[in-house]
Design an enzyme around this catalytic site. Sequence first.
Site, mmCIF file in Angstrom:
data_model
loop_
_atom_site.group_PDB
_atom_site.id
_atom_site.type_symbol
_atom_site.label_atom_id
_atom_site.label_comp_id
_atom_site.label_asym_id
_atom_site.label_seq_id
_atom_site.Cartn_x
_atom_site.Cartn_y
_atom_site.Cartn_z
ATOM 1 N N TRP A 101 0.836 -1.211 0.000
ATOM 2 C CA TRP A 101 0.000 0.000 0.000
ATOM 3 C C TRP A 101 0.861 1.247 0.000
ATOM 4 O O TRP A 101 0.580 2.205 -0.733
ATOM 5 C CB TRP A 101 -0.989 -0.024 1.159
ATOM 6 C CG TRP A 101 -2.061 -1.041 0.907
ATOM 7 C CD1 TRP A 101 -2.230 -2.225 1.550
ATOM 8 C CD2 TRP A 101 -3.075 -0.984 -0.112
ATOM 9 N NE1 TRP A 101 -3.283 -2.912 0.996
ATOM 10 C CE2 TRP A 101 -3.824 -2.182 -0.017
ATOM 11 C CE3 TRP A 101 -3.413 -0.060 -1.094
ATOM 12 C CZ2 TRP A 101 -4.896 -2.464 -0.873
ATOM 13 C CZ3 TRP A 101 -4.487 -0.339 -1.936
ATOM 14 C CH2 TRP A 101 -5.206 -1.522 -1.822
ATOM 15 N N ASP A 172 -0.985 6.602 6.574
ATOM 16 C CA ASP A 172 -2.147 5.873 6.062
ATOM 17 C C ASP A 172 -2.529 4.847 7.134
ATOM 18 O O ASP A 172 -1.964 3.764 7.198
ATOM 19 C CB ASP A 172 -1.779 5.180 4.749
ATOM 20 C CG ASP A 172 -2.881 4.236 4.275
ATOM 21 O OD1 ASP A 172 -3.927 4.119 4.951
ATOM 22 O OD2 ASP A 172 -2.683 3.598 3.216
ATOM 23 N N LYS A 196 -12.691 -0.895 7.410
ATOM 24 C CA LYS A 196 -12.069 -1.929 8.242
ATOM 25 C C LYS A 196 -12.530 -1.755 9.692
ATOM 26 O O LYS A 196 -13.393 -2.488 10.148
ATOM 27 C CB LYS A 196 -10.559 -1.873 8.085
ATOM 28 C CG LYS A 196 -10.159 -2.097 6.608
ATOM 29 C CD LYS A 196 -8.772 -1.634 6.327
ATOM 30 C CE LYS A 196 -8.469 -1.506 4.846
ATOM 31 N NZ LYS A 196 -8.644 -2.731 4.062
HETATM 32 N N1 PMP Z 1 -4.206 1.685 2.332
HETATM 33 C C1 PMP Z 1 -4.285 0.537 3.007
HETATM 34 C C2 PMP Z 1 -3.327 0.275 4.126
HETATM 35 C C3 PMP Z 1 -5.278 -0.389 2.671
HETATM 36 O O1 PMP Z 1 -5.377 -1.546 3.341
HETATM 37 C C4 PMP Z 1 -6.180 -0.107 1.621
HETATM 38 C C5 PMP Z 1 -7.289 -1.047 1.228
HETATM 39 N N2 PMP Z 1 -7.222 -2.326 1.627
HETATM 40 C C6 PMP Z 1 -6.029 1.090 0.925
HETATM 41 C C7 PMP Z 1 -5.048 1.969 1.321
HETATM 42 C C8 PMP Z 1 -6.936 1.455 -0.198
HETATM 43 O O2 PMP Z 1 -8.115 1.851 0.384
HETATM 44 P P1 PMP Z 1 -9.486 2.127 -0.382
HETATM 45 O O3 PMP Z 1 -9.875 0.841 -1.004
HETATM 46 O O4 PMP Z 1 -10.347 2.612 0.715
HETATM 47 O O5 PMP Z 1 -9.222 3.204 -1.384
#
Ligand code: PMP
Length: 360
Positions: A101, A172, A196
């Site tokens: 991520w 994040d 989450k």
């Molecule tokens: N950052 C992290 C640490 C994630 O786990 C996720 C999604 N699993 C995201 C960003 C992307 O998030 P979204 O699908 O809400 O755009």
Amino acid sequence: MRVFNFSAGPAMMPQEVLEQAQAELLDWQNTGMSVAEVSHRSKEFVACAAHTEELLRQIMGIGPDFKVLFIQGGAFGQFADVPLNLSKPGDVVDFVLTGQWGTKAFKEAKKFGVQATVVADEKSSNYTTTPAQGSIRPTPGSAYLHYTPNETIGGVEFGYVPETGDVPLVADLSSTILSRPIDVSKFGVIYAGTQKNMGPAGMAVVIVRDDLLDRARPDTPSIWNYRLMAENNSMLNTPPTFSIYLLGKILEWVDARGGLEGMEERNRTKAETLYSFVDSSGFYSNPVAHDSRSWMNVPFLMANSELNKQFVAEAAEAGLTNLAGHRSVGGMRASIYNAMPQAGVDALIDFMKEFERVHA
Ligand code: PMP
């Protein structure tokens, strides 16, 4: 029948919260309407959004020098929104990479003409470690330093908050927000997708320090401009009303269980139970360094990966769902966010023991 849902997100929500939402779905606060049908400008909804924000401030200990924003586009949207709001073209922006991520955030930032600089990269461990405390050095003059406190796919979590001096720290927090206490004052920006620990998908919560509100590029889309959104109480346009409402209910649930200290206690016990079982077993393994293991996402592997499919299918039959690992890691992954009770982890361990007995 409700299952124990180990999905990484959208994830399991507390049953008490779902029952409350169900009870008032047809008639919310005597409006004769569902909350999803009510105007976002109505006094009822304005109060509901204010309540959600107030509870989040109280539970996370967010100081008055921070704004709390509800922004659409999820956490991925913030990968672009952070550079738009905090940097100019040509600025250096720093990244710490501990998994997929953070790497995606880095790639997205590069689209915005910044000098995206990797100041620490745990690639050599195949993203099973975090940098040693004290080893992260921001580039002098960097517009911000971005990191991912919990990498959802690899199950890698920082046990500390990096010190970045004058360089604003951007986190994040998608997969670990509300899981334990955190010192918000150390951050410039915290953002998290909601699906989450904060309810249904549909938005990101953004916590931004006031002194960073004047840096947005002029061409930043209005609905993504932190200052504009702050000035409009996150209602420059129609916000994700149902997500804001359910987040409020989840925060009440967290509050009634001892707030973030209560969540810490609960989550530490769950994680310790699962990791110590995995470590004591010769059949399952977890590749992550002990000081970097996530409390929220626990990957585990079997030596014979041909058994993975069978494990996941039989677990689902036993009411333990969504245990398949991310395609890039393989094996299994149990996401044990706030709403997962200890009973779910215990049931998973019982299932793992039985599976091992049959297949070892
Ligand atoms: N950052 C992290 C640490 C994630 O786990 C996720 C999604 N699993 C995201 C960003 C992307 O998030 P979204 O699908 O809400 O755009």
